[in-house]
Design a protein around this motif. Structure first.
Motif, PDB file in Angstrom:
ATOM      1  N   ALA A   1       0.826  -1.207   0.000  1.00  0.00           N
ATOM      2  CA  ALA A   1       0.000   0.000   0.000  1.00  0.00           C
ATOM      3  C   ALA A   1       0.862   1.258   0.000  1.00  0.00           C
ATOM      4  O   ALA A   1       0.515   2.244  -0.659  1.00  0.00           O
ATOM      5  N   THR A   2       1.971   1.240   0.705  1.00  0.00           N
ATOM      6  CA  THR A   2       2.797   2.445   0.788  1.00  0.00           C
ATOM      7  C   THR A   2       3.713   2.614  -0.407  1.00  0.00           C
ATOM      8  O   THR A   2       4.149   3.714  -0.695  1.00  0.00           O
ATOM      9  N   THR A   3       4.009   1.512  -1.113  1.00  0.00           N
ATOM     10  CA  THR A   3       4.893   1.615  -2.271  1.00  0.00           C
ATOM     11  C   THR A   3       4.120   1.703  -3.573  1.00  0.00           C
ATOM     12  O   THR A   3       4.723   1.808  -4.626  1.00  0.00           O
ATOM     13  N   GLY A   4       2.830   1.640  -3.541  1.00  0.00           N
ATOM     14  CA  GLY A   4       2.035   1.735  -4.756  1.00  0.00           C
ATOM     15  C   GLY A   4       2.004   0.443  -5.546  1.00  0.00           C
ATOM     16  O   GLY A   4       1.830   0.459  -6.752  1.00  0.00           O
ATOM     17  N   GLY A   5       2.189  -0.679  -4.902  1.00  0.00           N
ATOM     18  CA  GLY A   5       2.083  -1.959  -5.575  1.00  0.00           C
ATOM     19  C   GLY A   5       3.308  -2.365  -6.349  1.00  0.00           C
ATOM     20  O   GLY A   5       3.253  -3.231  -7.193  1.00  0.00           O
ATOM     21  N   GLY A   6       4.437  -1.751  -6.123  1.00  0.00           N
ATOM     22  CA  GLY A   6       5.659  -2.171  -6.772  1.00  0.00           C
ATOM     23  C   GLY A   6       6.222  -1.134  -7.720  1.00  0.00           C
ATOM     24  O   GLY A   6       7.383  -1.193  -8.090  1.00  0.00           O
ATOM     25  N   SER A   7       5.448  -0.161  -8.153  1.00  0.00           N
ATOM     26  CA  SER A   7       5.974   0.841  -9.077  1.00  0.00           C
ATOM     27  C   SER A   7       6.975   1.760  -8.387  1.00  0.00           C
ATOM     28  O   SER A   7       7.930   2.203  -9.000  1.00  0.00           O
ATOM     29  N   ALA A   8       6.779   2.034  -7.119  1.00  0.00           N
ATOM     30  CA  ALA A   8       7.710   2.888  -6.375  1.00  0.00           C
ATOM     31  C   ALA A   8       8.850   2.080  -5.767  1.00  0.00           C
ATOM     32  O   ALA A   8       9.752   2.642  -5.177  1.00  0.00           O
ATOM     33  N   ALA A   9       8.813   0.768  -5.932  1.00  0.00           N
ATOM     34  CA  ALA A   9       9.852  -0.074  -5.348  1.00  0.00           C
ATOM     35  C   ALA A   9      11.134  -0.031  -6.152  1.00  0.00           C
ATOM     36  O   ALA A   9      12.155  -0.560  -5.727  1.00  0.00           O
ATOM     37  N   ASP A  10      11.120   0.589  -7.334  1.00  0.00           N
ATOM     38  CA  ASP A  10      12.330   0.663  -8.154  1.00  0.00           C
ATOM     39  C   ASP A  10      13.422   1.465  -7.478  1.00  0.00           C
ATOM     40  O   ASP A  10      14.605   1.177  -7.664  1.00  0.00           O
ATOM     41  N   GLY A  11      13.071   2.473  -6.718  1.00  0.00           N
ATOM     42  CA  GLY A  11      14.060   3.289  -6.040  1.00  0.00           C
ATOM     43  C   GLY A  11      14.645   2.611  -4.819  1.00  0.00           C
ATOM     44  O   GLY A  11      15.698   2.996  -4.341  1.00  0.00           O
ATOM     45  N   ARG A  12      13.975   1.613  -4.293  1.00  0.00           N
ATOM     46  CA  ARG A  12      14.447   0.888  -3.113  1.00  0.00           C
ATOM     47  C   ARG A  12      14.567  -0.584  -3.473  1.00  0.00           C
ATOM     48  O   ARG A  12      13.584  -1.312  -3.445  1.00  0.00           O
ATOM     49  N   PRO A  13      15.746  -1.059  -3.814  1.00  0.00           N
ATOM     50  CA  PRO A  13      15.893  -2.431  -4.297  1.00  0.00           C
ATOM     51  C   PRO A  13      15.490  -3.492  -3.268  1.00  0.00           C
ATOM     52  O   PRO A  13      14.999  -4.547  -3.642  1.00  0.00           O
ATOM     53  N   GLU A  14      15.662  -3.219  -1.969  1.00  0.00           N
ATOM     54  CA  GLU A  14      15.303  -4.234  -0.973  1.00  0.00           C
ATOM     55  C   GLU A  14      13.806  -4.484  -0.940  1.00  0.00           C
ATOM     56  O   GLU A  14      13.351  -5.611  -0.770  1.00  0.00           O
ATOM     57  N   VAL A  15      13.019  -3.437  -1.150  1.00  0.00           N
ATOM     58  CA  VAL A  15      11.562  -3.604  -1.180  1.00  0.00           C
ATOM     59  C   VAL A  15      11.170  -4.379  -2.429  1.00  0.00           C
ATOM     60  O   VAL A  15      10.324  -5.275  -2.377  1.00  0.00           O
ATOM     61  N   GLY A  16      11.785  -4.079  -3.551  1.00  0.00           N
ATOM     62  CA  GLY A  16      11.494  -4.804  -4.778  1.00  0.00           C
ATOM     63  C   GLY A  16      11.856  -6.267  -4.667  1.00  0.00           C
ATOM     64  O   GLY A  16      11.131  -7.134  -5.166  1.00  0.00           O
ATOM     65  N   GLN A  17      12.968  -6.571  -4.007  1.00  0.00           N
ATOM     66  CA  GLN A  17      13.374  -7.966  -3.822  1.00  0.00           C
ATOM     67  C   GLN A  17      12.385  -8.706  -2.938  1.00  0.00           C
ATOM     68  O   GLN A  17      12.037  -9.858  -3.213  1.00  0.00           O
ATOM     69  N   VAL A  18      11.922  -8.055  -1.894  1.00  0.00           N
ATOM     70  CA  VAL A  18      10.939  -8.680  -1.002  1.00  0.00           C
ATOM     71  C   VAL A  18       9.644  -8.951  -1.751  1.00  0.00           C
ATOM     72  O   VAL A  18       9.062 -10.032  -1.649  1.00  0.00           O
TER      73      VAL A  18
END
Length: 71
Positions: free
Chosen positions: A44-61
């Motif tokens: 919910a806070t990352t927008g479903g993965g689109s904002a996870a590009d700037g934070r690689p650890e969130v994208g990996q999770v």
């Protein structure tokens, strides 16, 4: 305490109902809702993965979570 009947003869008290057995959950049953809540909050806070590009650890999770849920 005994109850008296109309004849004056004491009767035995009614037996108490047995207490419900204590339910004990396994450790994962208590941890699972916490993990799911954390994953949903992250989504919910990352927008479903689109904002996870700037934070690689969130994208990996999130990718690991998708792979786990996919099978």
């Amino acid at each position: 305490m005994t109850a008296r009947t109309h004849h004056g003869i004491p009767t035995a008290p009614a037996p108490r109902a047995a207490a419900a057995p204590a339910v004990r959950l396994p450790w994962w049953a208590a941890l699972l809702p916490v993990l799911v809540f954390g994953a949903l909050l992250t989504l919910a806070t990352t927008g479903g993965g689109s904002a996870a590009d700037g934070r690689p650890e969130v994208g990996q999770v999130l990718q690991h979570l998708r792979q786990t849920l996919a099978g």
